[in-house]
Design an enzyme around this catalytic site. Structure first.
Site, PDB file in Angstrom:
ATOM      1  CB  CYS A  88     -13.428  -4.229  -0.138  1.00 36.21           C
ATOM      2  SG  CYS A  88     -13.985  -5.938  -0.023  1.00 36.21           S
ATOM      3  NE  ARG A 118      -3.939   1.262   9.226  1.00 33.36           N
ATOM      4  CZ  ARG A 118      -4.496   0.082   8.954  1.00 33.36           C
ATOM      5  NH1 ARG A 118      -5.318  -0.045   7.948  1.00 33.36           N
ATOM      6  NH2 ARG A 118      -4.213  -0.971   9.696  1.00 33.36           N
ATOM      7  CB  CYS A 130     -15.313 -10.038   5.529  1.00 30.93           C
ATOM      8  SG  CYS A 130     -14.033  -8.876   6.002  1.00 30.93           S
ATOM      9  CE  LYS A 135      -8.812   2.418   8.431  1.00 33.31           C
ATOM     10  NZ  LYS A 135      -9.827   1.628   7.709  1.00 33.31           N
ATOM     11  CB  CYS A 154     -11.642  -2.629   3.268  1.00 40.42           C
ATOM     12  SG  CYS A 154     -10.721  -3.696   4.382  1.00 40.42           S
ATOM     13  CB  CYS A 166      -8.923 -10.138   0.969  1.00 41.58           C
ATOM     14  SG  CYS A 166      -9.217  -9.793   2.703  1.00 41.58           S
ATOM     15  NE  ARG A 225      -3.759  -0.318   2.203  1.00 40.80           N
ATOM     16  CZ  ARG A 225      -4.324  -0.940   3.246  1.00 40.80           C
ATOM     17  NH1 ARG A 225      -4.191  -0.462   4.456  1.00 40.80           N
ATOM     18  NH2 ARG A 225      -5.031  -2.033   3.082  1.00 40.80           N
ATOM     19  CE  LYS A 234      -8.738  -1.225  10.868  1.00 34.73           C
ATOM     20  NZ  LYS A 234      -8.961  -2.045   9.684  1.00 34.73           N
TER      21      LYS A 234
END
Ligand code: SF4
Length: 579
Positions: free
Chosen positions: A443, A157, A488, A224, A492, A449, A88, A222
């Protein structure tokens, strides 16, 4: 910058709730995220790295994946799975030069699977990079003056900003602010340079390294951050842990409304986990921006749950401790007292497509990229088109938070050349697509994935073909409706802020969620579970027919299904699961 200290780390065990989870111990022992990644890259016996390093490598912007399409064939041949790495590439605010575009495009062909994924956080993703090519690829990314540090992992991020900084002077100013916050919250460890760029090695334990904001265990989860400029909420700012909503008064950017505690993911079967729309906690003047950002990070660093990773995001910390405590801590840590939030009004979360003219007279062309996937498919040569444009383009490219791209800063003279290339490669005329497709996100999901239960990016285009038939029958092709599909519930593609969301439960089966707002400030809710394509279409057909016939003026589909009682409104993350 505030220094971390022992007291902070003693209080880290889940905000005082139990023992540290194993990832916390791993981070602490990793010597500032080194682990044994460098050694693992040298091991020629396997295409994988160790399980611990798979966790640590996320902080360096990469995930180990395996191609699930070829699993059974490889097994028959007694081969290990086909491992590859996702990389990424961090692009604060999404702005790249034409030269950078060409370099990333060529890396996708040289080391990846010849596709480029534009993510919902304004980053590039390369997929299928083999371990032996990982270091070379990251080195070449850095040579192009982009990097992958902190693109994933328990740190702040890629910082998002409204898609086009060249639209107006306010947009430029906000984009610069996003860059400042991004730079300030980037980890300082030398590990990235050592492992990937052959920087000078710091032998473990001999020279004490410092991570002044994060400390040795970084954040509990994480984190954001995004900026938005009303009336356009094209970054889905309220889905972020930390959000800044620009407040413009008398034509000047005076400051920001601060939002905290947004997040999308939850775990099926675990109602202690839920998506959440961020709270607007107050307003502050622009000069305090970096200090406020740091104050929010410090709050989460010191009070986030480090026992249970599934409850570690800031959204849970905020619900557990309350906004009053948050405000008190901001005063205690940074001496900042928030003012009452200022009024603002979001009207859309979509992108602008086609040509628009900026304040300075330059042109910008918004290109729709279905599912954010740039690869050349039959009849649609978007990857080639953008490469050919990059070869002559003197301006920039901007990745948007909706997986699209803006060809920005085009002069009047160059406009016809660019338009000719768009036409040649059949990427013109987004306006001919249904508004549903224009407001769609998918996603990556299968095949790479490991968490995906069902298809998303590869399937959504053909699924929209079928819904388009229903929309056409009811005269709704030009009515803006948002739809998102993920493999899922990890969130994302920000599915829980879509008016229609399909979240994978099993191969070919999805949960259907309805009732989010069109502007990104209300979550949707589960409507029906485990539906096949046929069942989803059967559920949506009468709803869309009723919508076409009985919607009020300018009423969005998400508001309509609530008004008509098809579904209850989700008024807070805590009642997302209440049907
Ligand atoms: Fe994978 Fe789930 Fe994220 Fe989709 S939402 S990319 S399936 S983790």
């Amino acid at each position: 910058m505030s220094n971390t200290n022992e007291t902070n780390y003693k209080s880290l065990a889940g905000g005082g709730e139990g023992t540290l989870n194993s990832f916390e111990t791993l981070k602490e022992k990793s010597n500032y995220l080194r682990g044994t990644i460098a050694e693992g890259l040298q091991d020629p016996i396997t295409g994988a790295i160790s399980p611990d390093d798979q966790l640590l490598i996320k902080f360096h912007g990469s995930y180990q994946q395996q191609n699930r399409d070829v699993d059974s064939e490889r097994k028959k041949q007694k081969l290990e799975p086909l491992y590859g790495f996702l990389i990424r590439i961090r692009v604060p605010g999404g702005v790249t030069t034409a030269q950078q575009w060409l370099e990333i495009d060529s890396l996708a062909d040289k080391y990846g699977d010849k596709t480029l994924k534009l993510t919902t956080r304004q980053a590039f993703q390369l997929h299928g990079v083999l371990k032996r090519n990982l270091k070379k690829t990251i080195q070449e990314i850095n040579k192009s003056l982009l990097d992958t540090i902190a693109a994933c992992g328990d740190v702040n991020r890629n910082v998002m900003a409204s898609a086009n900084p060249f639209e107006s002077s306010i947009h430029s100013e906000v984009a610069e602010d996003a860059k400042r916050v991004s730079a300030h919250l980037t980890p300082q460890t030398n590990a990235y340079h050592e492992i990937w760029l052959d920087g000078e090695l710091v032998a473990g334990g001999e020279k004490e390294e410092e991570e002044p904001l994060y400390g040795k265990t970084y954040l509990p989860r994480k984190f954001k951050t995004a900026f938005a400029i009303p009336p356009r909420n094209d970054t889905d700012v309220l889905s972020n842990d930390l959000g800044f909503i620009a407040i413009v008064e008398n034509g000047k950017l005076t400051g920001y409304n601060l939002s905290v505690g947004g997040g999308m993911a939850f775990t099926f079967g675990n109602t202690a986990t839920y998506p959440r729309v961020a709270d607007i906690v107050g307003y502050f003047p622009k000069e305090q921006l970096v200090e406020v950002a740091e104050g929010v990070v410090i709050f989460q660093r010191d009070h986030g749950n480090r026992s249970e990773r599934k409850n570690a995001r800031l959204k849970y910390t905020v619900d557990r401790l309350g906004l009053d405590f948050f405000r008190t801590e901001l005063i205690r840590n940074k001496g900042i007292t928030l003012q009452t939030a200022k009024p603002y009004n979001f009207q859309t979360l979509g992108d602008k497509y086609g040509w628009t003219k900026g304040e300075n007279g330059l042109w910008h062309y918004g290109v729709f990229v279905e599912g954010g996937k740039l690869g050349d498919r039959s009849g649609l040569n978007a990857k080639t088109a953008l490469r050919e444009i990059a070869k002559i383009h003197t301006g920039t490219f901007i990745l948007t938070g909706n997986q699209n791209v803006v060809i920005a800063e085009v002069s009047e003279e160059q406009k016809p050349q660019i338009e000719a290339l768009l036409k040649k490669y059949k990427v013109l005329h987004t306006e001919k697509l249904s508004q549903l497709r224009q407001n769609s996100i998918a996603c990556a999901a299968l095949p790479l994935c490991s968490l995906a239960f069902a298809e998303a990016e590869r399937y959504l285009p053909s699924f929209i073909d079928k819904i388009d038939e229903i929309l056409k029958a009811h005269g709704l092709l030009n009515t803006p409706i948002s739809i998102r599909m993920t493999g899922c519930a990890n969130g994302c593609g920000r599915p829980f802020l879509a008016e229609i969301a399909l979240v994978g439960r099993a191969p070919g089966k999805y949960n259907l969620y309805l009732g989010a707002s069109f502007v990104g400030d209300r979550l949707n809710k589960l409507y029906k579970e485990m539906l096949t394509e046929e069942q989803i279409l059967a559920e949506l057909t009468p709803l869309l027919a009723d919508y076409a016939q009985t919607k009020q003026k300018d009423e969005h589909f998400g508001d309509f299904v609530i008004r008509k009682g098809y579904i209850k409104a989700t008024t807070a993350g805590l009642n997302f699961h209440t049907l």
